[in-house]
Design an enzyme around this catalytic site. Structure first.
Site, PDB file in Angstrom:
ATOM      1  N   GLU A  10       0.905  -1.420   0.049  1.00 45.99           N
ATOM      2  CA  GLU A  10      -0.127   0.034   0.313  1.00 45.99           C
ATOM      3  C   GLU A  10       0.552   1.166   0.021  1.00 45.99           C
ATOM      4  O   GLU A  10       0.568   2.419  -0.335  1.00 45.99           O
ATOM      5  CB  GLU A  10      -0.731   0.199   1.758  1.00 45.99           C
ATOM      6  CG  GLU A  10      -1.884  -1.232   1.253  1.00 45.99           C
ATOM      7  CD  GLU A  10      -1.614  -2.561   2.025  1.00 45.99           C
ATOM      8  OE1 GLU A  10      -0.396  -2.589   2.227  1.00 45.99           O
ATOM      9  OE2 GLU A  10      -2.497  -2.802   3.091  1.00 45.99           O
ATOM     10  N   ASP A  83      -2.020  -5.080   3.799  1.00 45.39           N
ATOM     11  CA  ASP A  83      -2.245  -5.685   5.014  1.00 45.39           C
ATOM     12  C   ASP A  83      -2.780  -6.952   5.314  1.00 45.39           C
ATOM     13  O   ASP A  83      -4.125  -7.474   5.009  1.00 45.39           O
ATOM     14  CB  ASP A  83      -2.268  -3.801   5.569  1.00 45.39           C
ATOM     15  CG  ASP A  83      -2.079  -3.442   6.187  1.00 45.39           C
ATOM     16  OD1 ASP A  83      -0.217  -3.081   5.372  1.00 45.39           O
ATOM     17  OD2 ASP A  83      -2.239  -1.811   5.728  1.00 45.39           O
ATOM     18  N   ASP A  85      -5.492  -8.459   6.887  1.00 43.17           N
ATOM     19  CA  ASP A  85      -6.946  -7.506   7.367  1.00 43.17           C
ATOM     20  C   ASP A  85      -7.555  -8.131   6.571  1.00 43.17           C
ATOM     21  O   ASP A  85      -7.177  -7.899   5.616  1.00 43.17           O
ATOM     22  CB  ASP A  85      -7.135  -6.529   8.744  1.00 43.17           C
ATOM     23  CG  ASP A  85      -6.501  -4.938   7.709  1.00 43.17           C
ATOM     24  OD1 ASP A  85      -6.659  -5.197   6.656  1.00 43.17           O
ATOM     25  OD2 ASP A  85      -6.312  -4.035   8.341  1.00 43.17           O
ATOM     26  N   GLU A  87      -9.290  -5.214   5.424  1.00 45.04           N
ATOM     27  CA  GLU A  87      -9.687  -3.966   3.650  1.00 45.04           C
ATOM     28  C   GLU A  87      -7.982  -4.318   3.360  1.00 45.04           C
ATOM     29  O   GLU A  87      -8.319  -4.074   1.958  1.00 45.04           O
ATOM     30  CB  GLU A  87      -9.123  -3.028   4.844  1.00 45.04           C
ATOM     31  CG  GLU A  87      -9.004  -1.804   4.114  1.00 45.04           C
ATOM     32  CD  GLU A  87      -9.014  -0.677   4.660  1.00 45.04           C
ATOM     33  OE1 GLU A  87      -9.138   0.633   3.819  1.00 45.04           O
ATOM     34  OE2 GLU A  87      -9.232  -0.414   6.190  1.00 45.04           O
ATOM     35  N   TYR A 305       2.475  -5.674  13.074  1.00 44.95           N
ATOM     36  CA  TYR A 305       0.983  -4.733  12.747  1.00 44.95           C
ATOM     37  C   TYR A 305      -0.035  -4.352  13.619  1.00 44.95           C
ATOM     38  O   TYR A 305      -0.574  -5.336  14.867  1.00 44.95           O
ATOM     39  CB  TYR A 305      -0.241  -5.422  11.936  1.00 44.95           C
ATOM     40  CG  TYR A 305      -0.934  -4.938  11.184  1.00 44.95           C
ATOM     41  CD1 TYR A 305      -0.660  -4.322   9.740  1.00 44.95           C
ATOM     42  CD2 TYR A 305      -2.567  -5.283  11.114  1.00 44.95           C
ATOM     43  CE1 TYR A 305      -1.528  -3.308   9.207  1.00 44.95           C
ATOM     44  CE2 TYR A 305      -2.739  -4.644  10.205  1.00 44.95           C
ATOM     45  CZ  TYR A 305      -2.960  -4.001   9.571  1.00 44.95           C
ATOM     46  OH  TYR A 305      -4.121  -3.506   8.842  1.00 44.95           O
ATOM     47  N   ARG A 307      -3.262  -3.231  13.886  1.00 48.24           N
ATOM     48  CA  ARG A 307      -4.468  -2.715  13.741  1.00 48.24           C
ATOM     49  C   ARG A 307      -4.787  -4.515  14.284  1.00 48.24           C
ATOM     50  O   ARG A 307      -5.157  -5.792  13.089  1.00 48.24           O
ATOM     51  CB  ARG A 307      -5.214  -2.864  12.054  1.00 48.24           C
ATOM     52  CG  ARG A 307      -4.917  -1.004  11.901  1.00 48.24           C
ATOM     53  CD  ARG A 307      -5.837  -0.501  10.652  1.00 48.24           C
ATOM     54  NE  ARG A 307      -5.633   0.218   9.883  1.00 48.24           N
ATOM     55  CZ  ARG A 307      -4.375   0.927   9.850  1.00 48.24           C
ATOM     56  NH1 ARG A 307      -3.172  -0.292   9.262  1.00 48.24           N
ATOM     57  NH2 ARG A 307      -4.416   2.256   9.603  1.00 48.24           N
ATOM     58  N   HIS A 351      -4.116 -13.220  14.023  1.00 51.07           N
ATOM     59  CA  HIS A 351      -3.400 -11.688  14.202  1.00 51.07           C
ATOM     60  C   HIS A 351      -2.283 -12.199  15.529  1.00 51.07           C
ATOM     61  O   HIS A 351      -2.432 -12.759  16.123  1.00 51.07           O
ATOM     62  CB  HIS A 351      -4.309 -10.745  13.771  1.00 51.07           C
ATOM     63  CG  HIS A 351      -4.600  -9.964  13.186  1.00 51.07           C
ATOM     64  ND1 HIS A 351      -5.389  -9.395  13.092  1.00 51.07           N
ATOM     65  CD2 HIS A 351      -4.633 -11.396  11.893  1.00 51.07           C
ATOM     66  CE1 HIS A 351      -6.050  -9.104  11.553  1.00 51.07           C
ATOM     67  NE2 HIS A 351      -5.500  -9.651  10.835  1.00 51.07           N
TER      68      HIS A 351
END
Length: 683
Positions: A10, A83, A85, A87, A305, A307, A351
Site C-alpha cells: 500500500e 495488510d 486484515d 481491508e 501490525y 490493527r 493476528h
C-alpha cells in the site's frame, strides 16, 4: 535473464523496507492504498440484484493503475503483500481484478511484521485470496454506503445541506451526546468526610510517623454526613476521646501485568500517558510498522501490525523476550512458563498483539533513529510487551481499624515487597496502588495520639465527559467497531463539527446533538448499540465462512427501508428565527449550520445572500480593536474565539475573555498534526 516478480504493497515506506529483504529478483511497488471503490456521487449498489457493487477507479488513481499494469506486463508473477486484515485483503483483490492479470501467476502473501524472517516465511508459503474475508469487507463497505447514502439527504432536509451520517460514527456520537445530557441533568449532592491525623505515643522516629484514618462508622453503622452542621457536631464529640487500635489486618496481594497492546488499548494508553489522539497514535504506529532507518541496517519494521484485536504472541517472540528478561532482570522476574492472555470472544486469533519485532532493539538503542514522538510510542509498546511476560508485583497491604468510643476509623497502607513487572511498566491503577503510603507498625490494643481532626466538604460528581481513550474503551466493551475504525470514527465526528475537542475531552456541538436526536428518533435500529455490535459479530461470521453476506444485508435492509420511507414523509425543514434583522433587506435572520458551525443567514435566501457569524456578545480586548469575538473552529476540530475583524486583528483565545480583565493570551494551536485518517489512503 529471468523476469522480475512484482510485489504490490500500500505505501512507499512499506515498499522500501520490503525491497531490502527481497533482493534483485523482486520489484516492490506501492498502490498508495485503495485504487478502486464505490462511486462517490451515486449509490453504486444494486440492492435488488443481491447487492451487486459497481466499483470504479478512484479519481486521481487512473495514472497509477496504468503504471501498475505496465509493470506487471513484464513480470511472470505478481505478489499482493497488502495488510493482513479485511481491508488489506480487499485492496489486493480489487487490484488483481482491475489489473487484468491473465498471463501472470498471482499470489497473496501475508505477514504481521516487516522483518527478514517474516518476509522470507511469507514468500515461501504464499496463498490464494481469502474470499470469505473479501465478502466480509464488501458487506461492511456496502452496509456503510447504504446507511450514509440514504440518511444524509434526510439530515439535509431537516438541518442543512452537506451533513452526513455513518453507521459506527452515529453510535459513537450517540454515546457522547447521551453522556453530555447525563452531565447537564446531574444534581450534585453534598456530603462530608472526617479524617483523624494520628501518631504513636512513643518509639523510634519511624514509629512516630503521622498517618491519617477516615471515619467510616458510628455505632457500627456506615456513616453518611450531609451537612457542615452535622460534621461540626461529630468533630466536637470526637475531641478528647481515646483512640485505640481495634484490629490490624495484613495481606499480601499480587498485581499481574497487563496483556501486550491491541489497537484499542494502545490508543487508550497513548492518550492517557502521552496525550496523543487516536489518529496521531495510528499515524506514528504505521511509521514504526512500515520501517524506520536504523543506521547501517537501513529501513527496519520496529513493531508488528498495529490493527489487531488479538493478544496472541508468536513462539519465537516469547522465546526471545524470556531470554531477555532472564539476562537483564534475573530469574525472580521470569515466570516458569510464558504468560498467555485471553483475547475477547471474536478476536482474530490469526493476528498477533502489538509488540516490538525484536526486544533486543531497546528504546534507548533506537532513540537516535526516532523522532521524539516515535520514541515515546515505541517505548510504550516495548515496555508493555516486556512487562507482560514478567512475574507479578507483590504488595503488602495493611488495613487498621481504630475505635474512639462509638466511632470507627479506618486507615490503609501499602508497601512493595517485590516490584516484578512494575520495574518496567505501570498502569494508572498500579500507580494509584503504589501511591498509598506505608503505615507505621501498629498493634491491636495500642493507644494513639490524636493530632487533629479534619472535616471536609465534598459534592458528588457527574460522570466525566468522554476522552478519546475512554470513548474507544466504551466502543470496544460494547462491541461497536473494530481496530481499524476507532481513529477515523473520532476524526470524522470532529471534522463534521458534531463533536469538538475541549481540554482533552469530546464535547458534542449543538449540531451534533440535533443530528443524534434526529437519527435516534427515526432510526433506533441504526443507532442501537446492541444492534451495531451484533452486526459486527455477523461480519466476523462472514469472514469465518459461517454466514451468508447477502442474507445478512437483507436482514438489515428490510426494516431500515421501512423506517427510511416513514422518515422521508415525516421530516420537515426546521427554521429557527433569531432576534436579528438583516441589515441589507430588513427580513429576519435565521440560524443555520455550515462546515464551520452555526451562523446567521437571511430568511429571504437565495434572493438575499447576506450571512454573518454569531457573536459571543463579548468585545475583542485587543487595544484599539472593538470587534466582536466569534466562536470559530481550527482545522484540528478545536474551538476558539477569534476577532470578527480578522485578518486586521489576529486576536484568538481558547476561553472567552473576562470583560473587566486584561487581554487573554493568544492561545491558537498552531502545532503540526499528522494527516487525518487511519494511515491508509482511502476515499
Amino acid at each position: 535473464m529471468s523476469k522480475k516478480s512484482i510485489v504490490i504493497v500500500e505505501s512507499p515506506a512499506k515498499a522500501r523496507t520490503i525491497s531490502k529483504f527481497l533482493g534483485d529478483n523482486f520489484s516492490v511497488v506501492s498502490s498508495m492504498g485503495h485504487i478502486v471503490d464505490l462511486p462517490q456521487k451515486k449509490l453504486g449498489v444494486e440492492i435488488d440484484k443481491d447487492y451487486k457493487a459497481e466499483y470504479v477507479v478512484i479519481p486521481g488513481k487512473k495514472k497509477l493503475l496504468s503504471e501498475l499494469k505496465k509493470n506487471a506486463k513484464t513480470a511472470d508473477a505478481v505478489y499482493f503483500a497488502t495488510d493482513p486484515d479485511r481491508e488489506g485483503e480487499a485492496i489486493g483483490w480489487n487490484l488483481k481484478e482491475w489489473m487484468d492479470l491473465k498471463k501472470q501467476k498471482v499470489f497473496r502473501v501475508e505477514f504481521h511484521e516487516i522483518t527478514k524472517a517474516a518476509i522470507d516465511e511469507a514468500f515461501r508459503s504464499p496463498r490464494c485470496f481469502n474470499e470469505d474475508r473479501i465478502r466480509a469487507q464488501q458487506a461492511r463497505r456496502i452496509l456503510d454506503r447504504i446507511v450514509g447514502y440514504f440518511l444524509s439527504p434526510l439530515l439535509w432536509r431537516k438541518v442543512t445541506r452537506g451533513l452526513s451520517a455513518g453507521r459506527v460514527q452515529s453510535v459513537a456520537l450517540r454515546l457522547i451526546v447521551e453522556r453530555e445530557k447525563e452531565i447537564q441533568a446531574f444534581v450534585p449532592q453534598e456530603y462530608w468526610s472526617i479524617d483523624a491525623e494520628l501518631k504513636k505515643h512513643e518509639g523510634s522516629s519511624r514509629e512516630k510517623k503521622v498517618f491519617k484514618a477516615s471515619l467510616e462508622k458510628i455505632d457500627g453503622r456506615k456513616i453518611q454526613i450531609t451537612s457542615e452542621e452535622e460534621a461540626r457536631k461529630i468533630v466536637a464529640d470526637l475531641e478528647g476521646k481515646d483512640y485505640k487500635v481495634e484490629s490490624v489486618d495484613k495481606t499480601t496481594r499480587s498485581r499481574s501485568p497487563l496483556p501486550p497492546f491491541i489497537t484499542s488499548t494502545l490508543q487508550q494508553d497513548a492518550f492517557n500517558k502521552l496525550r496523543y489522539s487516536a489518529t496521531k497514535t495510528m499515524f506514528i504506529a504505521q511509521q514504526l510498522y512500515e520501517g524506520i532507518e536504523v543506521g547501517e541496517e537501513g529501513p527496519v519494521g520496529l513493531i508488528t501490525y498495529m490493527r489487531t484485536d488479538s493478544t496472541q504472541v508468536a513462539q519465537t517472540a516469547l522465546k526471545e523476550v524470556r531470554s531477555f528478561i532472564s539476562s537483564r532482570y534475573g530469574a525472580p522476574y521470569l515466570p516458569e512458563s510464558p504468560r498467555v492472555y485471553k483475547s475477547r470472544k471474536l478476536a482474530q486469533e490469526a493476528h498477533e498483539a502489538i509488540r516490538p519485532t525484536s526486544v533486543q532493539r531497546s528504546p534507548k538503542d533506537m532513540e537516535a533513529c526516532l523522532t521524539p514522538e516515535q520514541f515515546k510510542l515505541y517505548e510504550l509498546i516495548w515496555k508493555r510487551f516486556v512487562a507482560s511476560q514478567m512475574n507479578p508485583a507483590q504488595m503488602e497491604q495493611t488495613s487498621v481499624v481504630i475505635l474512639a468510643d462509638g466511632y470507627s476509623f479506618k486507615a490503609t497502607g501499602s508497601r512493595t515487597v517485590f516490584d516484578g513487572f512494575s520495574v518496567l511498566y505501570k498502569s494508572d491503577e498500579d500507580a494509584e496502588e503504589e501511591s498509598k503510603k506505608e503505615l507505621p507498625p501498629l498493634a491491636q490494643g495500642e493507644l494513639l495520639s490524636l493530632q487533629k481532626l479534619e472535616p471536609g466538604q465534598h459534592f458528588t460528581k457527574p460522570p466525566a465527559r468522554y476522552s478519546e481513550g475512554s470513548l474507544i474503551k466504551a466502543l470496544e466493551e460494547d462491541g461497536v467497531g473494530r481496530p481499524s475504525t476507532y481513529a477515523p470514527t473520532i476524526s470524522t465526528l470532529v471534522s463534521r463539527d458534531y463533536v469538538r475537542r475541549e481540554k482533552g475531552y469530546l464535547l458534542p456541538t449543538e449540531l451534533g446533538v440535533k443530528v443524534s436526536e434526529l437519527l435516534v428518533g427515526y432510526f433506533p435500529q441504526v443507532m442501537d448499540i446492541t444492534f451495531t455490535a451484533h452486526m459486527e459479530e455477523e461480519l466476523d461470521m462472514i469472514e469465518d465462512g459461517k454466514a451468508d453476506w447477502v442474507k445478512i444485508l437483507n436482514e438489515f435492509y428490510a426494516p431500515f427501508k421501512e423506517k427510511l420511507d416513514f422518515a422521508a414523509q415525516d421530516i420537515k425543514k426546521e427554521v429557527i428565527y433569531s432576534d436579528e434583522i438583516c441589515d441589507k433587506c430588513g427580513k429576519p435572520m435565521v440560524i443555520k449550520w455550515g462546515r464551520k458551525g452555526k451562523f446567521l443567514s437571511c430568511s429571504d435566501y437565495p434572493t438575499c445572500k447576506n450571512a454573518k457569524s454569531i457573536s459571543s456578545g463579548v468585545k475583542c480586548p485587543a487595544p484599539g480593536c472593538g470587534g466582536d469575538l466569534i466562536l470559530r473552529r481550527s482545522y484540528r476540530g478545536r474551538s476558539f474565539y477569534g476577532c470578527s475583524n480578522y485578518p486586521k486583528c489576529t486576536f484568538t483565545s481558547q476561553e472567552l475573555p473576562s470583560t473587566d480583565g486584561p487581554p487573554a493570551a493568544d492561545a491558537q494551536d498552531k502545532s503540526a498534526l499528522p494527516p487525518e485518517g487511519d494511515g491508509k489512503t482511502s476515499p
